[in-house]
Scaffold this motif. Structure first.
Motif, PDB file in Angstrom:
ATOM      1  N   PRO A 138       0.801  -1.188   0.071  1.00 29.29           N
ATOM      2  CA  PRO A 138       0.001  -0.050   0.007  1.00 29.29           C
ATOM      3  C   PRO A 138       1.045   1.198  -0.138  1.00 29.29           C
ATOM      4  O   PRO A 138       1.834   1.254   0.470  1.00 29.29           O
ATOM      5  N   ASN A 139       0.607   2.264  -0.743  1.00 23.25           N
ATOM      6  CA  ASN A 139       1.313   3.542  -0.847  1.00 23.25           C
ATOM      7  C   ASN A 139       0.902   4.535   0.224  1.00 23.25           C
ATOM      8  O   ASN A 139      -0.269   4.263   1.065  1.00 23.25           O
ATOM      9  N   SER A 140       1.138   5.748   0.145  1.00 27.23           N
ATOM     10  CA  SER A 140       1.051   6.648   1.236  1.00 27.23           C
ATOM     11  C   SER A 140      -0.461   7.307   0.998  1.00 27.23           C
ATOM     12  O   SER A 140      -1.004   7.883   2.066  1.00 27.23           O
ATOM     13  N   ASN A 141      -1.026   6.893  -0.061  1.00 25.49           N
ATOM     14  CA  ASN A 141      -2.547   7.307   0.021  1.00 25.49           C
ATOM     15  C   ASN A 141      -3.285   6.332   0.561  1.00 25.49           C
ATOM     16  O   ASN A 141      -4.744   6.557   0.552  1.00 25.49           O
ATOM     17  N   ALA A 142      -2.932   5.114   0.955  1.00 24.88           N
ATOM     18  CA  ALA A 142      -3.621   3.987   1.330  1.00 24.88           C
ATOM     19  C   ALA A 142      -4.206   4.404   2.842  1.00 24.88           C
ATOM     20  O   ALA A 142      -3.572   4.397   3.769  1.00 24.88           O
ATOM     21  N   ARG A 143      -5.898   4.562   2.943  1.00 26.03           N
ATOM     22  CA  ARG A 143      -6.416   4.837   4.015  1.00 26.03           C
ATOM     23  C   ARG A 143      -7.630   3.798   4.509  1.00 26.03           C
ATOM     24  O   ARG A 143      -7.506   3.666   5.666  1.00 26.03           O
ATOM     25  N   TYR A 144      -8.106   3.099   3.429  1.00 31.95           N
ATOM     26  CA  TYR A 144      -9.115   2.244   3.539  1.00 31.95           C
ATOM     27  C   TYR A 144      -8.745   1.010   2.800  1.00 31.95           C
ATOM     28  O   TYR A 144      -8.143   0.973   1.703  1.00 31.95           O
ATOM     29  N   VAL A 145      -9.472  -0.136   2.994  1.00 34.25           N
ATOM     30  CA  VAL A 145      -9.508  -1.332   2.386  1.00 34.25           C
ATOM     31  C   VAL A 145     -10.888  -1.738   1.920  1.00 34.25           C
ATOM     32  O   VAL A 145     -11.693  -1.951   3.074  1.00 34.25           O
TER      33      VAL A 145
ATOM     34  N   LYS B  45     -12.734  -9.105  -5.183  1.00 33.42           N
ATOM     35  CA  LYS B  45     -11.642  -7.992  -5.259  1.00 33.42           C
ATOM     36  C   LYS B  45     -11.425  -7.268  -4.136  1.00 33.42           C
ATOM     37  O   LYS B  45     -12.459  -7.201  -3.227  1.00 33.42           O
ATOM     38  N   ILE B  46     -10.230  -7.078  -3.873  1.00 38.95           N
ATOM     39  CA  ILE B  46      -9.763  -6.142  -2.696  1.00 38.95           C
ATOM     40  C   ILE B  46      -9.177  -4.873  -3.343  1.00 38.95           C
ATOM     41  O   ILE B  46      -8.351  -4.866  -4.005  1.00 38.95           O
ATOM     42  N   ARG B  47      -9.821  -3.686  -2.696  1.00 39.07           N
ATOM     43  CA  ARG B  47      -9.355  -2.456  -3.332  1.00 39.07           C
ATOM     44  C   ARG B  47      -8.838  -1.465  -2.490  1.00 39.07           C
ATOM     45  O   ARG B  47      -9.609  -1.475  -1.242  1.00 39.07           O
ATOM     46  N   VAL B  48      -7.650  -1.135  -2.236  1.00 40.57           N
ATOM     47  CA  VAL B  48      -6.992  -0.431  -1.213  1.00 40.57           C
ATOM     48  C   VAL B  48      -7.136   1.229  -1.704  1.00 40.57           C
ATOM     49  O   VAL B  48      -7.183   1.619  -3.005  1.00 40.57           O
ATOM     50  N   THR B  49      -7.889   2.041  -1.025  1.00 39.47           N
ATOM     51  CA  THR B  49      -8.357   3.302  -1.218  1.00 39.47           C
ATOM     52  C   THR B  49      -8.093   4.333  -0.505  1.00 39.47           C
ATOM     53  O   THR B  49      -7.711   4.244   0.470  1.00 39.47           O
ATOM     54  N   LYS B  50      -8.232   5.388  -0.883  1.00 39.52           N
ATOM     55  CA  LYS B  50      -7.685   6.807  -0.231  1.00 39.52           C
ATOM     56  C   LYS B  50      -9.186   7.211   0.402  1.00 39.52           C
ATOM     57  O   LYS B  50      -8.920   7.772   1.844  1.00 39.52           O
ATOM     58  N   ASP B  51     -10.124   7.111  -0.216  1.00 34.38           N
ATOM     59  CA  ASP B  51     -11.479   7.508   0.332  1.00 34.38           C
ATOM     60  C   ASP B  51     -12.406   6.479   1.108  1.00 34.38           C
ATOM     61  O   ASP B  51     -12.277   5.320   0.590  1.00 34.38           O
ATOM     62  N   LEU B  52     -13.009   6.949   2.118  1.00 32.57           N
ATOM     63  CA  LEU B  52     -13.922   5.789   2.637  1.00 32.57           C
ATOM     64  C   LEU B  52     -14.862   5.250   1.638  1.00 32.57           C
ATOM     65  O   LEU B  52     -15.728   5.739   1.093  1.00 32.57           O
ATOM     66  N   PRO B  53     -14.808   3.796   1.448  1.00 35.93           N
ATOM     67  CA  PRO B  53     -15.723   2.970   0.752  1.00 35.93           C
ATOM     68  C   PRO B  53     -17.008   3.168   1.014  1.00 35.93           C
ATOM     69  O   PRO B  53     -17.535   3.203   2.356  1.00 35.93           O
ATOM     70  N   LYS B  54     -18.088   3.110   0.323  1.00 32.24           N
ATOM     71  CA  LYS B  54     -19.446   2.576   0.531  1.00 32.24           C
ATOM     72  C   LYS B  54     -19.623   1.248   0.601  1.00 32.24           C
ATOM     73  O   LYS B  54     -19.017   0.345   0.266  1.00 32.24           O
ATOM     74  N   THR B  55     -20.297   0.781   2.130  1.00 31.82           N
ATOM     75  CA  THR B  55     -20.571  -0.638   2.274  1.00 31.82           C
ATOM     76  C   THR B  55     -22.082  -0.751   2.153  1.00 31.82           C
ATOM     77  O   THR B  55     -22.943   0.089   2.401  1.00 31.82           O
ATOM     78  N   SER B  56     -22.252  -1.957   1.973  1.00 31.02           N
ATOM     79  CA  SER B  56     -23.465  -2.415   1.423  1.00 31.02           C
ATOM     80  C   SER B  56     -24.593  -2.153   2.572  1.00 31.02           C
ATOM     81  O   SER B  56     -25.767  -1.591   2.151  1.00 31.02           O
TER      82      SER B  56
END
Length: 325
Positions: free
Chosen positions: A167-174, A248-259
């Motif tokens: 994960p890079n420096s932008n990684a905040r969520y998974v 799929k596992i996606r590392v994100t900068k922004d808070l992901p929407k959850t079902s």
């Protein structure tokens, strides 16, 4: 026996559904897909036996017992673990996943890991099985509906996989995304939730040693109804946070929407930590019923903060866990 047919006017909207609200009506519309509009108890029982026969539960999975995650608690019986399930892609009633999930094909299977990472990967199931030593860990699973189980899960810390993709420096969520295939999952034709099923963790939650990339239970590969072939187990959070049949596992900068948060944000927050002091809007979370042990009329167990996994408390230092539920 007459069966009332489901119409677009009677389908339950995501904002209206919780497991308790739909208990009386959900059984018919999924079971009608699986075994016809007229089903006797004997036909249901036959279908369930056939489903168990076709799940991969007989395939053994070697694992080393991790003593750090052993437990003196009585384990929930295998038959209860594999027949009392929440897996809405195969039905909203507890017995329906075991009946319907034989349609899930777990090979070939790949999981892509992408997003804010230096080394994105696509791994097949064999690569996942070999990525790190597989351990047996006995974890409690606490459901938001008020029941719990004690299960010997098989897998390894998710951090083993995340470290591989850097994960890079932008990684905040998974973010975790489940399979959504109408051919294999009969219930996703109904708008119970927005498909595919999606969940998420903060990066430090995902990297915590307790967070398990799960590949089996009770010495075997995962049965289909339990989230085969790969799922998440996050023992200090309510069970719906542990995404099943992940593709799929996606590392994100922004808070992901959850079902569930999308479906009903007033009832299902992003964090969803087990917290007996934060009630569901329509029932208390202060106690729980252990499946296979505590009957409906028996004394319930007291629910523990973080489901008893206090080693994660430091992740939430300074946070108001009644606000960030």
């Amino acid at each position: 026996m007459l069966i009332k047919k489901q119409t677009s006017d009677t389908i339950i909207l995501p904002s209206e559904i919780t497991p308790r609200d739909v208990f009386e009506s959900r059984r018919d519309f999924i079971r009608r897909v699986a075994i016809g509009s007229i089903a006797s108890a004997s036909v249901i029982e036959m279908a369930q036996r056939e489903a168990f026969a076709q799940t991969p539960g007989a395939q053994k999975l070697a694992a080393t017992i991790n003593p750090a995650y052993a437990s003196n608690e009585k384990k929930t019986a295998y038959k209860d673990v594999t027949s009392y399930n929440n897996f809405y892609e195969f039905g909203t009633d507890k017995d329906e996943p075991a009946v319907n999930a034989h349609t899930l094909k777990t090979r070939p299977w790949t999981v892509s890991i992408e997003g804010e990472v230096n080394k994105p990967m696509v791994l097949d199931l064999d690569a996942l099985l070999k990525l790190a030593p597989i351990e047996e860990r006995v974890y409690r699973l606490r459901c938001v509906e008020g029941w719990s189980m004690v299960i010997p899960w098989l897998g390894y810390s998710l951090s083993n996989l995340l470290k591989k993709v850097e994960p890079n420096s932008n990684a905040r969520y998974v973010e975790f995304i489940s399979l959504a295939d109408k051919k294999q999952m009969p219930a996703i034709r109904f708008p119970v939730l927005q498909w595919p099923y999606t969940e998420g963790l903060r990066i430090d939650e995902a990297m915590h040693p307790l967070t398990l990339l799960t590949l089996g239970l009770y010495g075997e590969v995962l049965p289909n109804q339990n989230g085969a072939p790969v799922r998440l187990t996050v023992p200090w959070k309510y069970g719906f946070k542990s995404a099943k049949s992940i593709v799929k596992i996606r590392v994100t900068k922004d808070l992901p929407k959850t079902s569930w948060n999308v479906a009903n944000p007033s009832e299902y927050g992003f964090y969803s930590n087990v917290n007996p002091e934060v009630d569901h809007p329509r029932w208390s979370q202060a106690s729980e019923r252990r499946i296979g042990e505590d009957g409906f009329l028996s004394r319930k167990r007291k629910t523990l903060m973080f489901n008893g996994y206090n080693e994660v408390a430091s992740l939430y230092a300074g946070m108001d866990l009644k606000k960030f539920y």
